[in-house]
Design a protein around this motif. Sequence first.
Motif, mmCIF file in Angstrom:
data_model
loop_
_atom_site.group_PDB
_atom_site.id
_atom_site.type_symbol
_atom_site.label_atom_id
_atom_site.label_comp_id
_atom_site.label_asym_id
_atom_site.label_seq_id
_atom_site.Cartn_x
_atom_site.Cartn_y
_atom_site.Cartn_z
ATOM 1 N N THR A 11 0.834 -1.181 0.000
ATOM 2 C CA THR A 11 0.000 0.000 0.000
ATOM 3 C C THR A 11 0.877 1.242 0.000
ATOM 4 O OG1 THR A 11 -1.593 -1.263 1.273
ATOM 5 C CG2 THR A 11 -1.945 1.096 1.115
ATOM 6 N N GLY A 12 0.471 2.264 -0.774
ATOM 7 C CA GLY A 12 1.352 3.394 -1.021
ATOM 8 C C GLY A 12 1.442 4.415 0.095
ATOM 9 N N VAL A 13 2.595 5.070 0.163
ATOM 10 C CA VAL A 13 2.869 6.189 1.060
ATOM 11 C C VAL A 13 3.148 7.403 0.183
ATOM 12 C CG1 VAL A 13 4.444 7.106 2.806
ATOM 13 C CG2 VAL A 13 3.821 4.680 2.836
ATOM 14 N N PRO A 14 2.559 8.568 0.469
ATOM 15 C CA PRO A 14 2.822 9.753 -0.353
ATOM 16 C C PRO A 14 4.312 10.044 -0.489
ATOM 17 C CG PRO A 14 0.973 10.174 1.096
ATOM 18 C CD PRO A 14 1.552 8.839 1.518
ATOM 19 N N GLY A 15 4.748 10.286 -1.717
ATOM 20 C CA GLY A 15 6.163 10.524 -1.981
ATOM 21 C C GLY A 15 6.712 11.755 -1.291
ATOM 22 N N ILE A 16 5.833 12.725 -0.982
ATOM 23 C CA ILE A 16 6.304 13.969 -0.367
ATOM 24 C C ILE A 16 6.943 13.717 0.992
ATOM 25 C CG2 ILE A 16 4.110 14.498 0.771
ATOM 26 C CD1 ILE A 16 6.476 17.004 -0.985
ATOM 27 N N TYR A 17 6.544 12.622 1.675
ATOM 28 C CA TYR A 17 7.139 12.325 2.978
ATOM 29 C C TYR A 17 8.578 11.831 2.830
ATOM 30 C CZ TYR A 17 2.344 12.717 4.643
ATOM 31 O OH TYR A 17 1.084 13.181 4.935
ATOM 32 N N ARG A 114 -2.457 8.859 4.564
ATOM 33 C CA ARG A 114 -1.102 9.391 4.733
ATOM 34 C C ARG A 114 -0.164 8.404 5.427
ATOM 35 N NH1 ARG A 114 -3.058 11.560 1.351
ATOM 36 N NH2 ARG A 114 -3.678 13.742 1.130
ATOM 37 N N ALA A 115 -0.699 7.598 6.309
ATOM 38 C CA ALA A 115 0.124 6.608 7.025
ATOM 39 C C ALA A 115 -0.661 5.298 7.087
ATOM 40 C CB ALA A 115 0.470 7.104 8.429
ATOM 41 N N PRO A 116 -0.698 4.535 5.985
ATOM 42 C CA PRO A 116 -1.538 3.332 5.922
ATOM 43 C C PRO A 116 -1.103 2.203 6.843
ATOM 44 C CG PRO A 116 -0.165 3.525 3.953
ATOM 45 C CD PRO A 116 -0.012 4.803 4.706
ATOM 46 N N PHE A 117 -0.017 2.392 7.561
ATOM 47 C CA PHE A 117 0.482 1.367 8.468
ATOM 48 C C PHE A 117 0.128 1.676 9.922
ATOM 49 C CE2 PHE A 117 3.604 4.389 6.933
ATOM 50 C CZ PHE A 117 3.939 5.064 8.093
ATOM 51 N N SER A 135 0.352 0.358 15.304
ATOM 52 C CA SER A 135 0.777 -0.065 13.976
ATOM 53 C C SER A 135 -0.037 -1.276 13.555
ATOM 54 C CB SER A 135 2.271 -0.390 13.955
ATOM 55 O OG SER A 135 2.570 -1.423 14.872
ATOM 56 N N THR A 136 -0.413 -1.328 12.293
ATOM 57 C CA THR A 136 -1.176 -2.456 11.757
ATOM 58 C C THR A 136 -0.274 -3.534 11.181
ATOM 59 O OG1 THR A 136 -1.394 -1.321 9.632
ATOM 60 C CG2 THR A 136 -3.156 -1.000 11.237
ATOM 61 N N VAL A 137 0.997 -3.223 11.025
ATOM 62 C CA VAL A 137 1.985 -4.168 10.507
ATOM 63 C C VAL A 137 3.280 -3.985 11.295
ATOM 64 C CG1 VAL A 137 1.043 -4.252 8.163
ATOM 65 C CG2 VAL A 137 2.739 -2.511 8.737
ATOM 66 N N PRO A 138 4.164 -4.980 11.308
ATOM 67 C CA PRO A 138 5.453 -4.796 11.983
ATOM 68 C C PRO A 138 6.258 -3.682 11.321
ATOM 69 C CG PRO A 138 5.037 -7.121 11.512
ATOM 70 C CD PRO A 138 4.011 -6.341 10.750
ATOM 71 N N LEU A 139 6.787 -2.769 12.111
ATOM 72 C CA LEU A 139 7.541 -1.642 11.575
ATOM 73 C C LEU A 139 9.049 -1.835 11.679
ATOM 74 C CD1 LEU A 139 5.345 1.279 12.981
ATOM 75 C CD2 LEU A 139 5.256 0.212 10.720
ATOM 76 N N GLY A 140 9.483 -2.917 12.291
ATOM 77 C CA GLY A 140 10.913 -3.218 12.352
ATOM 78 C C GLY A 140 11.699 -2.155 13.096
ATOM 79 N N ILE A 146 9.126 6.165 13.701
ATOM 80 C CA ILE A 146 7.786 6.492 13.223
ATOM 81 C C ILE A 146 6.907 6.981 14.368
ATOM 82 C CG2 ILE A 146 5.666 5.498 12.283
ATOM 83 C CD1 ILE A 146 7.510 3.720 10.527
ATOM 84 N N MET A 147 6.917 6.291 15.495
ATOM 85 C CA MET A 147 6.104 6.710 16.628
ATOM 86 C C MET A 147 6.535 8.075 17.148
ATOM 87 S SD MET A 147 3.716 4.596 17.116
ATOM 88 C CE MET A 147 3.233 2.943 16.626
ATOM 89 N N GLU A 148 7.830 8.271 17.213
ATOM 90 C CA GLU A 148 8.380 9.549 17.657
ATOM 91 C C GLU A 148 7.935 10.670 16.728
ATOM 92 O OE1 GLU A 148 12.595 9.772 19.334
ATOM 93 O OE2 GLU A 148 12.849 10.521 17.291
ATOM 94 N N ALA A 149 8.110 10.465 15.424
ATOM 95 C CA ALA A 149 7.758 11.487 14.442
ATOM 96 C C ALA A 149 6.260 11.769 14.443
ATOM 97 C CB ALA A 149 8.210 11.059 13.050
ATOM 98 N N MET A 150 5.437 10.724 14.534
ATOM 99 C CA MET A 150 3.987 10.903 14.484
ATOM 100 C C MET A 150 3.454 11.605 15.726
ATOM 101 S SD MET A 150 2.697 9.897 11.623
ATOM 102 C CE MET A 150 0.981 9.851 12.136
ATOM 103 N N LEU A 151 3.892 11.178 16.912
ATOM 104 C CA LEU A 151 3.357 11.768 18.134
ATOM 105 C C LEU A 151 3.811 13.213 18.319
ATOM 106 C CD1 LEU A 151 3.679 8.723 20.545
ATOM 107 C CD2 LEU A 151 1.559 9.762 19.725
ATOM 108 N N VAL A 152 5.091 13.463 18.093
ATOM 109 C CA VAL A 152 5.579 14.844 18.199
ATOM 110 C C VAL A 152 4.966 15.690 17.085
ATOM 111 C CG1 VAL A 152 7.619 16.320 18.171
ATOM 112 C CG2 VAL A 152 7.709 14.101 19.314
ATOM 113 N N GLY A 153 4.824 15.085 15.891
ATOM 114 C CA GLY A 153 4.199 15.802 14.783
ATOM 115 C C GLY A 153 2.761 16.171 15.089
#
Length: 345
Positions: A11-17, A114-117, A135-140, A146-153
Motif C-alpha cells: 500500500t502506497g505512502v505519499p512521496g512527499i514524505y 497518509r500513514a496506511p500502516f 501499527s497495523t503491521v510490523p515496523l521493524g 515512526i512513533m516519535e515522528a507521528m506523536l511529536v508531529g
Amino acid sequence: MVSSGRPWGNTGVPGIYVVLLYDLLVAMDLDAPALLEGLGISRDELLAPDRRVSMALAQTVAERGLAMAGDRGLGFRYARAMSITLHGPVGLLALSSASAQDALDAACRFLGLRAPFLVIDYARHGEMAHLKLKSTVPLGVAHDFIMEAMLVGLAFMVEQLLDAPPEGLEIRRRSPPPAYWREMEADIRVPVLFDQQEEALVFPQSAMAARPRLADPQVAALAREQCEMEFRQWRTEEDGVLAERVRTTLQDHTAPMPSLEAMAERLSVSARTLKRHLQQAGLSYRQLQDEERYRQAKRLLGNRRNSISEVAYSLGYNDVANFSRAFKRWSGVTPRGFRERDSAG
C-alpha cells in the motif's frame, strides 16, 4: 532492488514524505542522495502531487535515514520539519474544521491516506482523552522513529491549529528516554513521558471544543469532499492489494490451507478486517482458497503419474467424490474429464 518480503506490504505512502526526509538529511549535512540510491526513483519524481511509493520502499528509506543520522533524534527533527499543510486535503480539512473535535475526527478517518500502516484509537479516561497510535503491521527498526515522528508531529499540529498547545497536553512513549532527548527537549513545548504503557497523545477532553484559528466551513466542505474521493480510491486499491497478498500467500501452501484466522495473523491484520477487505473487493476467503486448490489440482492432474485419488488426498480431501464434485464446480468437468480433454488437446 527493494525486497518484496518486507512486512509493510504494497500500500502506497505519499512521496512527499520521502522528500521531507531527503531534505532533512541535506539540512543535517548528510549524504541525502544515498537515501534513494538504487531504488529507481529521484527526488524530483517524488514531488509529483499524486506520487506514492510502496511501503517496502518507504521502510528501506526510513532504515537508511536512521543509519545515516545515527543518534541524532531523527524522529523529533522530522516532526519539527513537518507542516500541517504538507498533508494536502487532509491537513487543509484539519485547519479549516469548526472545532478541534472535528479536526480529530478527520484525522482518525483519513489517517490511512497518509500513514496506511497506522491507526488511531481514540478513548476517554475520565476527563482526559487518549489518542493512541497503533501499527497495523510490523515496523521493524523504524518503529521508534515512526512513533516519535507521528506523536511529536501531532503535538506540533495541535499547536498550529490552536496557536498554543492546550493546558495538560502530553506525549506518552513506551520506550525509555533516548540519548538525544535532552538536546531535543527544549524545542518541544509539550511534556514527553517515557516508559509508559502506550504510544499516545493525552489531553483534556475539554480541549476538543476549541475552534481552530483558520476555521472556515466552505474550505472544510471542499477539503472533505477531496478527502472522501481520495479515501474511496485508496480503499478500493487497498482491498485489491490485500486480496493479492492472500493469493500469493496461499500459493506457498499445500493442504491443509490456512484458516481465515491463520491467514489474518500471517498478514498482521485481524480476521474481521481481512474478511471486510475481501468482501469490499467482491471476494471471500473461501473463493480464494478454492481458486488456489483449483490451480494446484490442475497442476497435479497434469502429471498422469498421480492418480485422481492421490491428487484428492494431497489437496486435503478425504473423499475422492467430494474432490470430483468440487473440481466440476470449478471447471465444469470432472477430474477424469479434465484429463481426457487435456489429452485430446
